[in-house]
Design a protein around this motif. Structure first.
Motif, PDB file in Angstrom:
ATOM      1  N   LYS A 136      34.903  78.780  41.535  1.00  0.00           N
ATOM      2  CA  LYS A 136      34.082  79.985  41.483  1.00  0.00           C
ATOM      3  C   LYS A 136      34.352  80.728  40.186  1.00  0.00           C
ATOM      4  O   LYS A 136      35.494  81.061  39.870  1.00  0.00           O
ATOM      5  CB  LYS A 136      34.381  80.914  42.674  1.00  0.00           C
ATOM      6  CG  LYS A 136      33.490  82.152  42.711  1.00  0.00           C
ATOM      7  CD  LYS A 136      32.008  81.805  42.828  1.00  0.00           C
ATOM      8  CE  LYS A 136      31.108  83.038  42.814  1.00  0.00           C
ATOM      9  NZ  LYS A 136      29.680  82.679  42.848  1.00  0.00           N
ATOM     10  N   PHE A 172      33.012  84.008  37.617  1.00  0.00           N
ATOM     11  CA  PHE A 172      32.295  85.283  37.556  1.00  0.00           C
ATOM     12  C   PHE A 172      32.091  85.665  36.097  1.00  0.00           C
ATOM     13  O   PHE A 172      32.919  85.353  35.241  1.00  0.00           O
ATOM     14  CB  PHE A 172      33.108  86.401  38.236  1.00  0.00           C
ATOM     15  CG  PHE A 172      33.317  86.213  39.703  1.00  0.00           C
ATOM     16  CD1 PHE A 172      32.328  86.570  40.615  1.00  0.00           C
ATOM     17  CD2 PHE A 172      34.499  85.674  40.189  1.00  0.00           C
ATOM     18  CE1 PHE A 172      32.525  86.401  41.973  1.00  0.00           C
ATOM     19  CE2 PHE A 172      34.705  85.511  41.543  1.00  0.00           C
ATOM     20  CZ  PHE A 172      33.715  85.872  42.437  1.00  0.00           C
ATOM     21  N   ALA A 176      37.903  82.341  38.991  1.00  0.00           N
ATOM     22  CA  ALA A 176      38.789  82.873  40.039  1.00  0.00           C
ATOM     23  C   ALA A 176      39.384  81.776  40.908  1.00  0.00           C
ATOM     24  O   ALA A 176      40.515  81.899  41.380  1.00  0.00           O
ATOM     25  CB  ALA A 176      38.017  83.861  40.915  1.00  0.00           C
ATOM     26  N   GLY A 202      43.104  84.337  44.198  1.00  0.00           N
ATOM     27  CA  GLY A 202      41.875  83.634  44.578  1.00  0.00           C
ATOM     28  C   GLY A 202      41.699  83.473  46.075  1.00  0.00           C
ATOM     29  O   GLY A 202      40.757  82.807  46.523  1.00  0.00           O
ATOM     30  N   SER A 241      40.893  85.742  48.632  1.00  0.00           N
ATOM     31  CA  SER A 241      39.699  86.359  49.225  1.00  0.00           C
ATOM     32  C   SER A 241      38.429  85.710  48.717  1.00  0.00           C
ATOM     33  O   SER A 241      37.446  85.565  49.455  1.00  0.00           O
ATOM     34  CB  SER A 241      39.679  87.863  48.930  1.00  0.00           C
ATOM     35  OG  SER A 241      40.729  88.511  49.612  1.00  0.00           O
ATOM     36  N   THR A 242      38.418  85.295  47.452  1.00  0.00           N
ATOM     37  CA  THR A 242      37.247  84.593  46.907  1.00  0.00           C
ATOM     38  C   THR A 242      37.005  83.294  47.667  1.00  0.00           C
ATOM     39  O   THR A 242      35.870  82.949  48.002  1.00  0.00           O
ATOM     40  CB  THR A 242      37.440  84.303  45.408  1.00  0.00           C
ATOM     41  OG1 THR A 242      37.670  85.531  44.718  1.00  0.00           O
ATOM     42  CG2 THR A 242      36.222  83.618  44.813  1.00  0.00           C
ATOM     43  N   THR A 243      38.095  82.564  47.965  1.00  0.00           N
ATOM     44  CA  THR A 243      37.956  81.321  48.735  1.00  0.00           C
ATOM     45  C   THR A 243      37.397  81.604  50.117  1.00  0.00           C
ATOM     46  O   THR A 243      36.469  80.923  50.581  1.00  0.00           O
ATOM     47  CB  THR A 243      39.328  80.624  48.884  1.00  0.00           C
ATOM     48  OG1 THR A 243      39.931  80.466  47.610  1.00  0.00           O
ATOM     49  CG2 THR A 243      39.163  79.258  49.528  1.00  0.00           C
ATOM     50  N   LYS A 276      35.586  84.052  51.114  1.00  0.00           N
ATOM     51  CA  LYS A 276      34.175  84.455  51.035  1.00  0.00           C
ATOM     52  C   LYS A 276      33.264  83.253  50.813  1.00  0.00           C
ATOM     53  O   LYS A 276      32.128  83.228  51.297  1.00  0.00           O
ATOM     54  CB  LYS A 276      33.987  85.490  49.930  1.00  0.00           C
ATOM     55  CG  LYS A 276      34.532  86.863  50.316  1.00  0.00           C
ATOM     56  CD  LYS A 276      34.503  87.842  49.156  1.00  0.00           C
ATOM     57  CE  LYS A 276      35.119  89.174  49.574  1.00  0.00           C
ATOM     58  NZ  LYS A 276      35.241  90.116  48.445  1.00  0.00           N
ATOM     59  N   LEU A 281      29.838  84.115  49.476  1.00  0.00           N
ATOM     60  CA  LEU A 281      29.671  83.749  48.066  1.00  0.00           C
ATOM     61  C   LEU A 281      29.227  82.297  47.952  1.00  0.00           C
ATOM     62  O   LEU A 281      29.606  81.448  48.772  1.00  0.00           O
ATOM     63  CB  LEU A 281      30.988  83.925  47.298  1.00  0.00           C
ATOM     64  CG  LEU A 281      31.497  85.352  47.064  1.00  0.00           C
ATOM     65  CD1 LEU A 281      32.841  85.307  46.341  1.00  0.00           C
ATOM     66  CD2 LEU A 281      30.498  86.175  46.265  1.00  0.00           C
TER      67      LEU A 281
END
Length: 350
Positions: free
Chosen positions: A14, A16, A42, A65, A67-69, A71, A77
């Motif tokens: 991911k 950004f 991220a 990373g 919370s990004t994972t 999501k 996301l």
């Protein structure tokens, strides 16, 4: 027998685009006409699989990373690259079917309606997830009993304490009996009594229903209480994926044992008793001593066996390296294995 995967991730990435602000008034004016961006990665090409029925801890420092994972796994996301399958679905493509099989608790975000009574929020979620009336009544009765929600059901959510709200959030995430439960900091800010209740509840639903749980937390006591496996992230990469006990064995430095004697004991005598064991003694006073037993050098039972047979002991306290200590040591060194080189940021113009 083939293992059924609840979560299957390959090469997940991911990125950004983050605006780069120039300094001063002149820089602000230039930003109006020609903006510059940093491309920030991220999550960096991670892969892992979680079988059905497993409770897995997903840990890392802020910005690693996690919370990004989560999501991406829950369809909030869309990945930049890589493949995800959760319950057999691609989360961001098959939203309607996908969400019926997952429950999500974000510790700092509520899925309950602030001004409504708790039970009214549950009724709305029943309609969202299309839960049959009989199933809903049965599920609500069980969750109310297990999480002690009886007095809370008719209260507006805004009038609940943090601990009460988190119990209600857990119930809300389970009202449709999902196969997978994603928990992002579920015990943040809670007192030890409520934390213990929530941990026991999570263990019970895992054992009874085979619910797969992916848990992100900064409270490593949650990990110790619930997880047999840990995935550790640093700078968007997985630096450890394996058993919690294996992690302790690999990184645990040893144990400190504190002994209180019935009669005075000399340091020289204690060293003689444990000669050849490569342990380290220190004497607080003639009645109390500490012995440091390095990992894999000697066993506690062997050291105590030699001492107890020769010296009268009143009390023994064993202090082990905690998971907190181990994780701190890993992040200090940069990796559970070897430290990967960090990627440089790429500046793009637009």
């Amino acid at each position: 027998m083939a293992v059924t995967l609840a979560i299957d991730v390959h090469g997940l990435r991911k990125e950004f685009m983050v605006q780069k602000n120039r300094e001063g008034l002149k820089g602000a004016v230039r930003d109006l006409f020609r903006r510059e961006y940093n491309q920030v990665r991220a999550v960096k090409d991670i892969s892992f699989q979680i079988p059905e029925g497993e409770i897995c801890g997903y840990i890392g420092e802020n910005g690693a990373g996690k919370s990004t994972t989560i999501k991406m796994l829950t369809g909030i996301l869309v990945p930049t690259a890589g493949e995800i399958r959760v319950n057999g679905y691609i989360p961001y493509k098959e939203r309607e079917k996908f969400v019926r099989g997952i429950g999500v608790v974000f510790g700092q975000r509520s899925q309950l309606w602030w001004d409504l009574g708790v039970v009214e929020s549950f009724q709305l979620l029943k309609k969202v997830y299309r839960v049959e009336d009989a199933d809903y009544r049965e599920r609500l009765a069980e969750l109310t009993d297990r999480l002690q929600l009886g007095e809370l059901l008719n209260r507006p959510v805004r009038k609940l304490s943090l601990g009460q709200r988190m119990r209600c959030e857990l119930a809300a995430s389970l009202i449709h009996n999902p196969k997978i439960l994603f928990l992002d900091e579920p015990t943040i800010g809670l007192d030890i009594v409520v934390k213990t209740e929530i941990r026991e509840f999570l263990k019970s639903i895992n054992q009874r229903f085979g619910t797969t749980i992916l848990l992100t937390t900064h409270d490593l006591q949650d990990i110790e209480a619930l997880c047999s496996r840990v995935i550790m992230l640093d700078d968007g990469r997985i630096i450890y994926d394996g058993g919690l006990e294996e992690l302790k064995n690999r990184w645990g430095k040893g144990k400190e044992v504190i002994l209180r004697f019935a009669q005075p004991a000399s340091l020289q005598r204690l060293k003689e008793l444990t000669a050849g064991l490569e342990v380290h003694w220190s004497l607080d006073n003639e009645m109390t001593a500490k012995v440091w037993i390095p990992q894999e050098q000697a066993g506690v039972s062997e050291v105590l066996g030699r001492v107890v047979n020769a010296v009268a002991i009143e009390d023994i306290k064993i202090i082990e390296t905690t998971t907190d200590d181990i994780v701190r040591e890993i992040y200090k060194s940069g990796s559970a294995e070897t430290k990967p080189a960090r990627e440089t940021e790429v500046t793009l113009h637009g």
